[in-house]
Write an enzyme that holds these catalytic residues in place. Structure first.
Site, PDB file in Angstrom:
ATOM      1  N   CYS A 153       0.840  -1.205   0.000  1.00 35.09           N
ATOM      2  CA  CYS A 153       0.000   0.000   0.000  1.00 35.09           C
ATOM      3  C   CYS A 153       0.870   1.247   0.000  1.00 35.09           C
ATOM      4  CB  CYS A 153      -0.899   0.031   1.234  1.00 35.09           C
ATOM      5  SG  CYS A 153      -2.349  -0.977   1.094  1.00 35.09           S
ATOM      6  N   HIS A 154       0.443   2.225  -0.784  1.00 31.80           N
ATOM      7  CA  HIS A 154       1.138   3.506  -0.807  1.00 31.80           C
ATOM      8  C   HIS A 154       0.721   4.347   0.394  1.00 31.80           C
ATOM      9  CE1 HIS A 154       1.287   2.290  -5.047  1.00 31.80           C
ATOM     10  NE2 HIS A 154       2.387   3.014  -5.106  1.00 31.80           N
ATOM     11  N   MET A 159      -8.128   0.267   0.676  1.00 28.43           N
ATOM     12  CA  MET A 159      -7.472  -0.459   1.759  1.00 28.43           C
ATOM     13  C   MET A 159      -7.576   0.299   3.073  1.00 28.43           C
ATOM     14  SD  MET A 159      -6.816  -3.212   0.325  1.00 28.43           S
ATOM     15  CE  MET A 159      -6.167  -3.944   1.815  1.00 28.43           C
ATOM     16  N   GLU A 160      -7.548   1.622   3.013  1.00 31.96           N
ATOM     17  CA  GLU A 160      -7.689   2.421   4.228  1.00 31.96           C
ATOM     18  C   GLU A 160      -9.088   2.253   4.824  1.00 31.96           C
ATOM     19  OE1 GLU A 160      -4.112   3.722   2.231  1.00 31.96           O
ATOM     20  OE2 GLU A 160      -6.111   3.297   1.485  1.00 31.96           O
ATOM     21  N   ASP A 182     -12.354  -6.616  21.272  1.00 33.29           N
ATOM     22  CA  ASP A 182     -11.410  -6.499  22.384  1.00 33.29           C
ATOM     23  C   ASP A 182     -12.073  -5.939  23.637  1.00 33.29           C
ATOM     24  OD1 ASP A 182      -8.755  -6.467  23.656  1.00 33.29           O
ATOM     25  OD2 ASP A 182      -8.981  -4.286  23.508  1.00 33.29           O
TER      26      ASP A 182
END
Length: 162
Positions: free
Chosen positions: A74-75, A110-111, A125
Site C-alpha cells: 500500500c502507498h 485499503m484504508e 477487544d
C-alpha cells in the site's frame, strides 16, 4: 506482466507517478454479531473498559492513517477525511461503515477496509470478557468513487454465487 511484479517476478510497489490526482472515496463495511445482552451494555455505555463505540471510532481512524505501515504494497496516502458510523442492524448486530477520502493518485479502498476491520476488532477487544463468542464479518468494500475504474458499488454477489 502484472503490475505488482518486477522483471525478476518479485513483488514491488506499483509506480503511480504517472497517474492524475483525482478525488477518491471508499466506503467499507464490517459487522460484529454478539449476544443481545452485550449489545445492550454497549448501547447503555456501561462496558467496564469504557465507551466501546467511541474507542472503536478512534481506533478505526488511527488504523486508516496507518494502513501503509500494515500492508506492504500500500502507498502512503494523504487522507482528506475519515469517518466511521455504527448502525444497529438487530438486537445482536453492529454494522461499521468506514468512509475514507483523498485527493491523490491512488485509491483509499485499503484504508477504508482497514478502518472497518480495526473498529470491529476493537469492539471485540472491549467486550471479549463478557462475550468471547462474538463473530466479526463479513467485511467488504461497499463503494468506491474516483480513479480510472470509476464508480464501484457492492452488489452482494461473491465469486461462489452467495
Amino acid at each position: 506482466m502484472l503490475t505488482h511484479f518486477n522483471e525478476q517476478n518479485r513483488a514491488k510497489m506499483v509506480d503511480v507517478s504517472h497517474k492524475k490526482a483525482t478525488e477518491r472515496i471508499a466506503v467499507a463495511k464490517s459487522k460484529v454479531t454478539m449476544k443481545p445482552e452485550t449489545l445492550q451494555i454497549i448501547k447503555q455505555g456501561k462496558m467496564a473498559k469504557g465507551d466501546v463505540l467511541a474507542v472503536a471510532q478512534v481506533a478505526g481512524i488511527m488504523a486508516a492513517k496507518k494502513t501503509a505501515e500494515l500492508i506492504p504494497m500500500c502507498h502512503p496516502i494523504f487522507t482528506t477525511g475519515i469517518d466511521l458510523r455504527f448502525d444497529f442492524l438487530s438486537e445482536q448486530e453492529i454494522e461499521i461503515i468506514a468512509t475514507v477520502k483523498t485527493v491523490g493518485v491512488t485509491g483509499v479502498e485499503m484504508e477504508a477496509l482497514t478502518a472497518a476491520s480495526i473498529a470491529a476488532l476493537t469492539i471485540y477487544d472491549m467486550c471479549k470478557a463478557i462475550d468471547p463468542e462474538m463473530v466479526i464479518g463479513p467485511t467488504h468494500l461497499a463503494e468506491k468513487q474516483g480513479g480510472k475504474n470509476g464508480h464501484f458499488q457492492f452488489d452482494g454477489k461473491t465469486g461462489d454465487g452467495r
